[in-house]
Design an enzyme around this catalytic site. Structure first.
Site, PDB file in Angstrom:
ATOM      1  N   GLY A  72      29.684 -20.440 -24.183  1.00  0.00           N
ATOM      2  CA  GLY A  72      28.505 -20.268 -23.356  1.00  0.00           C
ATOM      3  C   GLY A  72      28.206 -21.453 -22.461  1.00  0.00           C
ATOM      4  O   GLY A  72      27.734 -21.285 -21.328  1.00  0.00           O
ATOM      5  N   THR A  73      28.456 -22.662 -22.948  1.00  0.00           N
ATOM      6  CA  THR A  73      28.161 -23.843 -22.142  1.00  0.00           C
ATOM      7  C   THR A  73      29.052 -23.910 -20.914  1.00  0.00           C
ATOM      8  O   THR A  73      28.579 -24.129 -19.791  1.00  0.00           O
ATOM      9  CB  THR A  73      28.310 -25.126 -22.978  1.00  0.00           C
ATOM     10  OG1 THR A  73      27.287 -25.149 -23.980  1.00  0.00           O
ATOM     11  CG2 THR A  73      28.181 -26.374 -22.111  1.00  0.00           C
ATOM     12  N   ASN A 153      16.636 -19.534 -27.964  1.00  0.00           N
ATOM     13  CA  ASN A 153      17.370 -19.791 -29.207  1.00  0.00           C
ATOM     14  C   ASN A 153      16.473 -20.278 -30.332  1.00  0.00           C
ATOM     15  O   ASN A 153      16.769 -20.051 -31.508  1.00  0.00           O
ATOM     16  CB  ASN A 153      18.478 -20.815 -28.954  1.00  0.00           C
ATOM     17  CG  ASN A 153      17.956 -22.136 -28.416  1.00  0.00           C
ATOM     18  OD1 ASN A 153      17.247 -22.165 -27.424  1.00  0.00           O
ATOM     19  ND2 ASN A 153      18.314 -23.231 -29.065  1.00  0.00           N
ATOM     20  N   GLN A 182      21.883 -15.908 -26.704  1.00  0.00           N
ATOM     21  CA  GLN A 182      21.185 -15.525 -27.929  1.00  0.00           C
ATOM     22  C   GLN A 182      20.862 -14.036 -27.989  1.00  0.00           C
ATOM     23  O   GLN A 182      20.574 -13.515 -29.060  1.00  0.00           O
ATOM     24  CB  GLN A 182      19.896 -16.342 -28.081  1.00  0.00           C
ATOM     25  CG  GLN A 182      20.118 -17.787 -28.452  1.00  0.00           C
ATOM     26  CD  GLN A 182      20.794 -17.965 -29.804  1.00  0.00           C
ATOM     27  OE1 GLN A 182      20.764 -17.082 -30.655  1.00  0.00           O
ATOM     28  NE2 GLN A 182      21.405 -19.118 -30.006  1.00  0.00           N
ATOM     29  N   SER A 202      28.338 -16.132 -25.448  1.00  0.00           N
ATOM     30  CA  SER A 202      29.182 -16.937 -26.341  1.00  0.00           C
ATOM     31  C   SER A 202      29.507 -16.121 -27.584  1.00  0.00           C
ATOM     32  O   SER A 202      28.602 -15.586 -28.238  1.00  0.00           O
ATOM     33  CB  SER A 202      28.453 -18.224 -26.733  1.00  0.00           C
ATOM     34  OG  SER A 202      29.271 -19.041 -27.544  1.00  0.00           O
ATOM     35  N   HIS A 204      30.569 -16.817 -30.677  1.00  0.00           N
ATOM     36  CA  HIS A 204      30.224 -17.182 -32.041  1.00  0.00           C
ATOM     37  C   HIS A 204      28.777 -16.875 -32.404  1.00  0.00           C
ATOM     38  O   HIS A 204      28.390 -16.985 -33.563  1.00  0.00           O
ATOM     39  CB  HIS A 204      30.551 -18.652 -32.327  1.00  0.00           C
ATOM     40  CG  HIS A 204      29.620 -19.647 -31.711  1.00  0.00           C
ATOM     41  ND1 HIS A 204      28.718 -20.384 -32.455  1.00  0.00           N
ATOM     42  CD2 HIS A 204      29.461 -20.043 -30.435  1.00  0.00           C
ATOM     43  CE1 HIS A 204      28.054 -21.196 -31.650  1.00  0.00           C
ATOM     44  NE2 HIS A 204      28.485 -21.009 -30.418  1.00  0.00           N
ATOM     45  N   THR A 241      45.472 -21.333 -19.805  1.00  0.00           N
ATOM     46  CA  THR A 241      45.920 -20.231 -20.650  1.00  0.00           C
ATOM     47  C   THR A 241      44.814 -19.786 -21.588  1.00  0.00           C
ATOM     48  O   THR A 241      44.175 -20.610 -22.248  1.00  0.00           O
ATOM     49  CB  THR A 241      47.157 -20.650 -21.466  1.00  0.00           C
ATOM     50  OG1 THR A 241      48.201 -21.032 -20.571  1.00  0.00           O
ATOM     51  CG2 THR A 241      47.632 -19.521 -22.360  1.00  0.00           C
ATOM     52  N   CYS A 324      18.457 -30.546 -31.906  1.00  0.00           N
ATOM     53  CA  CYS A 324      19.171 -31.475 -32.782  1.00  0.00           C
ATOM     54  C   CYS A 324      20.314 -32.142 -32.022  1.00  0.00           C
ATOM     55  O   CYS A 324      21.007 -31.507 -31.250  1.00  0.00           O
ATOM     56  CB  CYS A 324      19.733 -30.751 -33.992  1.00  0.00           C
ATOM     57  SG  CYS A 324      18.462 -30.112 -35.098  1.00  0.00           S
TER      58      CYS A 324
END
Length: 384
Positions: A72-73, A153, A182, A202, A204, A241, A324
């Site tokens: 995502g970043t 988030n 999110q 993203s 994950h 790749t 964090c």
């Protein structure tokens, strides 16, 4: 025998589903490069394009509108680096963002500081539409990119994307991007139905492996590669790749993503249980639509860093509602933008549920919180 832990931090990372892990393992056996023309390369390309179609279906677009990234970043940085544009038009020269955006948007762009406008949010974390409309009017005639996340988030607050797109269309030359990291996989999200020009996601966050994501583009919108240049991968929009096993896993996770009501039921049951323990409980964003899996709260006097350590020792994994960095809890800019006092924000905690969350996880969390609250109230009694 060690009792199972309660993992309630899916907004940070959702554990990989077994079916996704199995698909990744199978993809590791594909020996070809997706850019190669031989049989092995064609097999790898077929797997890659199947994953692209799976991800596209999750957000309401065809496979040709999905550009794979490392997460995502990278996806947000690519969109916000000045390369997003409508075909035949110049790239935007001004950026408008919400006050509660993720750092990948707030700090992940390449617009000059004097070309960025931050739109405030209300006490519930919802963007101020009147302020957005006024800003768009003030910059009428300029190329503008509006970037507002689909859901926060920390608090789970869902932004009114349809209203934001409508305001931007009134401007004429504004493009609209949404950091949907999110939201994707947790609530229905259709890029075409919303009228967005681009969204980023993203894997994950919805039980795919870490290290895979995507930029999704509307028809007629293109992206000039600004971060990774080189080969012709991803339609020449993102060189390098592709991470084939990870992307195959993201495709399977996209197919399995669901929007069941059980998360909202469990979230609300936990909120009720916490309020019974601590009547002065504060739930952030409760006055706005929220992701069904997210509960952000604070109990006055309870320090988040201390609570997280105690909960971890009790077998419960939560996050602080604060940002964090390097494992240290800092004051949340999201809660600050919502007008939450520093003292209350210092105690913010976040429960975020996922595909394997159960009622017993909630029960374990409440039991651990009960011990924390009892200790807090005893200290209050002594202080009084």
């Amino acid at each position: 025998m060690t009792s199972p832990r309660a993992y309630l931090d899916h907004n940070a990372t959702s554990p990989v589903r077994p079916e996704v892990a199995a698909a990744v393992a199978r993809a590791l056996g594909l020996s070809g490069n997706p850019s190669s023309v031989h049989a092995e390369g064609r097999a790898a390309r077929a797997a890659l394009e199947h994953a692209r179609a799976q991800v596209g279906r999750l957000v309401g677009v065809g496979a040709g509108r999905v550009v794979f990234t490392s997460g995502g970043t990278e996806a947000a940085n690519a969109v916000l680096s000045g390369g997003l544009r409508r075909a035949g038009e110049a790239a935007p020269t001004r950026l408008i963002i919400g006050a509660t955006e993720h750092p990948c948007v707030a700090a992940g762009h390449r617009f000059p500081a004097d070309a960025v406008t931050v739109i405030p949010v209300d006490a519930h974390g919802v963007i101020d539409r009147a302020a957005l409309a006024e800003t768009l009017d003030r910059h009428r005639g300029e190329g503008v990119l509006v970037s507002v996340h689909a859901a926060n988030n920390e608090t789970g607050v869902i932004q009114p994307l349809a209203d934001i797109v409508a305001l931007a269309r009134g401007h004429g030359r504004a493009l609209v991007h949404s950091d949907a990291v999110q939201a994707v996989g947790k609530i229905p999200l259709d890029l075409s139905a919303l009228g967005l020009d681009a969204l980023t996601l993203s894997g994950h966050k919805f039980a795919a492996p870490r290290g895979v994501g995507a930029v999704v583009l509307a028809a007629g919108v293109t992206l000039e590669p600004a971060l990774l240049r080189g080969g012709g991968q991803e339609g020449r929009l993102r060189a390098g790749t592709e991470n084939l096993p990870g992307l195959v896993g993201m495709g399977v996770a996209a197919e399995m993503a669901g929007f069941g009501a059980h998360h909202e039921v469990l979230r609300d049951a936990m909120a009720a249980g916490l309020r019974a323990l601590a009547p002065d409980l504060v739930v952030f964003g409760v006055g706005a639509p929220r992701l069904p899996n997210t509960l952000s709260f604070a109990i006055p006097g309870l320090d988040a860093a201390t609570a997280l350590m105690a909960l971890d020792l009790a077998g419960v994994a939560l996050s602080s509602g604060s940002a964090c960095a390097s494992g240290k809890v800092a004051r949340s800019p999201v809660l600050a933008a919502m007008g939450v006092s520093p003292a209350l924000a210092a105690g913010a905690l976040r429960v975020s549920l996922g595909w394997n969350s159960t009622e017993s996880d909630g029960t374990r969390c409440l039991a651990a919180c009960e011990r924390l609250v009892e200790t807090l109230y005893r200290r209050r009694g002594r202080a009084a």
